[in-house]
Design a protein around this motif. Structure first.
Motif, PDB file in Angstrom:
ATOM      1  N   ASN A  60       0.862  -1.280   0.030  1.00 48.72           N
ATOM      2  CA  ASN A  60       0.031   0.035  -0.095  1.00 48.72           C
ATOM      3  C   ASN A  60       0.799   1.281  -0.075  1.00 48.72           C
ATOM      4  O   ASN A  60       1.987   1.166  -0.001  1.00 48.72           O
ATOM      5  CB  ASN A  60      -1.077  -0.146   1.324  1.00 48.72           C
ATOM      6  N   GLU A 117      -8.990  -2.626  -7.866  1.00 45.54           N
ATOM      7  CA  GLU A 117      -7.754  -3.317  -8.442  1.00 45.54           C
ATOM      8  C   GLU A 117      -7.270  -2.450  -9.556  1.00 45.54           C
ATOM      9  O   GLU A 117      -8.233  -1.877 -10.474  1.00 45.54           O
ATOM     10  CB  GLU A 117      -8.287  -4.646  -9.107  1.00 45.54           C
ATOM     11  N   ASN A 143      -9.042   0.529  -2.375  1.00 45.61           N
ATOM     12  CA  ASN A 143      -8.642  -0.990  -2.725  1.00 45.61           C
ATOM     13  C   ASN A 143      -9.169  -1.649  -4.103  1.00 45.61           C
ATOM     14  O   ASN A 143      -9.436  -2.745  -4.363  1.00 45.61           O
ATOM     15  CB  ASN A 143      -9.057  -1.983  -1.470  1.00 45.61           C
TER      16      ASN A 143
END
Length: 368
Positions: free
Chosen positions: A305, A360, A358
């Motif tokens: 992240n 993709e 989050n």
């Protein structure tokens, strides 16, 4: 010309501009190097000493300011580059600006408010400022450029300098150009304005060329929003989708930046984004190099992240593009019932979703 305090004593320094740089990261150190050289080359206009306010921290067991002042390098943020013997690092902000007539703001944008609060009441009358900070301030449905924030908080005129300026390349004297936005309503000869003469003399070199526009907000916005586009380009690189996809992302991102600025900042002009370095030029440079592209590529390839990559790739510094993507998302959400652009701003929203929600990276192009 602003008179120096020492004029009462008949000092040779009387009447000289005195420069303070607010910030000492890689870009702050690179611009300090240019300012230091130009100040020495123009002794009738500038005091030779450039004060660089430096957030004190430890570097290999020594205070960073001590290291900078003894080696004339900033090994923490711009290693192996001599920034000039006439650059003096100062940890006390009040002391750094005490005699300044020209302020250069180049702090990370999340620290600007606290810096301005500390500066309140500490600067002299007649001071002029220029901001090199990239990003915007968002509060609900209101958005403000940092030039406007600085100008209103300190009650001083504030210009903006931004362009395709990778700090390391500028520090190495590789050719580049930048755009200087001046706060004026004049449609005449911009080069004759005092602000232009001040900042161009301080910044321009044969290898660092400056063009001037009467569009401070456009210069600020181009420099901030392009970081979102460079994140998208980095995602493309991480996915290995090739040059065609990257070109499409750059074109799409440019159009969103252009339309966003004209929609919400009607004082800006198309030519600032189409013809100047702070517009499409900065997008190209940032999508080819730059830290935002680099970190975004690593996000895809490593699965880490932003916080993890800030620690490993940026030595704990914050990724400005991600912060700007969040700010733009919050602003568009607050304005969701009044956005005029058909389809909204899907690339900006996709980058926010990848960074904070989050999503993709492969879905980056789904809604474009």
């Amino acid at each position: 010309m602003i008179r120096d305090k020492s004029s009462a004593n008949g000092s040779a320094d009387a009447g000289l501009e005195r420069v303070a740089i607010i910030g000492s990261g890689n870009w702050g150190s690179a611009i300090a190097r240019i300012a230091a050289s130009n100040a020495k080359a123009n002794p009738r206009q500038f005091h030779p000493e450039i004060i660089m306010w430096t957030h004190e921290e430890d570097f290999e067991g020594r205070p960073l300011t001590e290291v900078i002042n003894s080696t004339h390098e900033n090994p923490r943020y711009l290693p192996h580059v001599n920034i000039g013997e006439n650059v003096r690092a100062e940890k006390d902000l009040g002391k750094a600006v005490a005699n300044a007539t020209a302020l250069i703001f180049v702090t990370p944008h999340q620290f600007l408010e606290a810096t301005l609060e500390e500066l309140s009441g500490k600067i002299r009358d007649g001071v002029r400022a220029v901001t090199l900070i990239k990003g915007v301030k968002v509060e609900g449905s209101d958005m403000t450029t940092f030039a406007s924030v600085i100008s209103s908080r300190l009650n001083i005129p504030c210009s903006a300098l931004c362009g395709a300026n990778i700090a390391q390349e500028v520090a190495m004297d590789l050719f580049s150009e930048s755009t200087l936005g001046i706060p004026t309503s004049s449609s005449g000869d911009l080069e004759s304005l005092p602000e232009v003469k001040l900042w161009k003399t301080l910044f321009q070199t044969p290898k660092f060329r400056i063009r001037v526009v009467a569009d401070v907000e456009g210069v600020c916005l181009g420099g901030g929003l392009k970081n979102i586009i460079s994140l998208a380009a980095g995602f493309i690189d991480g996915l290995g989708w090739g040059a065609n996809a990257k070109a499409a992302i750059m074109r799409t991102g440019f159009m969103e930046l252009h339309d966003f600025c004209l929609e919400f900042f009607p004082s800006t002009t198309s030519s600032t984004f189409l013809q100047e370095s702070c517009g499409f030029g900065d997008i190209i440079a940032s999508c080819i190099g730059g830290r935002n592209r680099k970190v975004a590529e690593a996000m895809v390839k490593t699965g880490k992240n932003i916080s993890e990559l800030e620690d490993t790739l940026l030595d704990g510094q914050k990724l400005q593009g991600a912060l700007t993507a969040r700010d733009i998302h919050n602003f568009l959400h607050a304005r969701r019932d009044s956005v005029k652009r058909p389809g909204g701003y899907p690339l900006f929203e996709a980058v926010w979703n990848i960074c904070y929600n989050n999503m993709e990276p492969e879905k980056l192009i789904d809604n474009l």
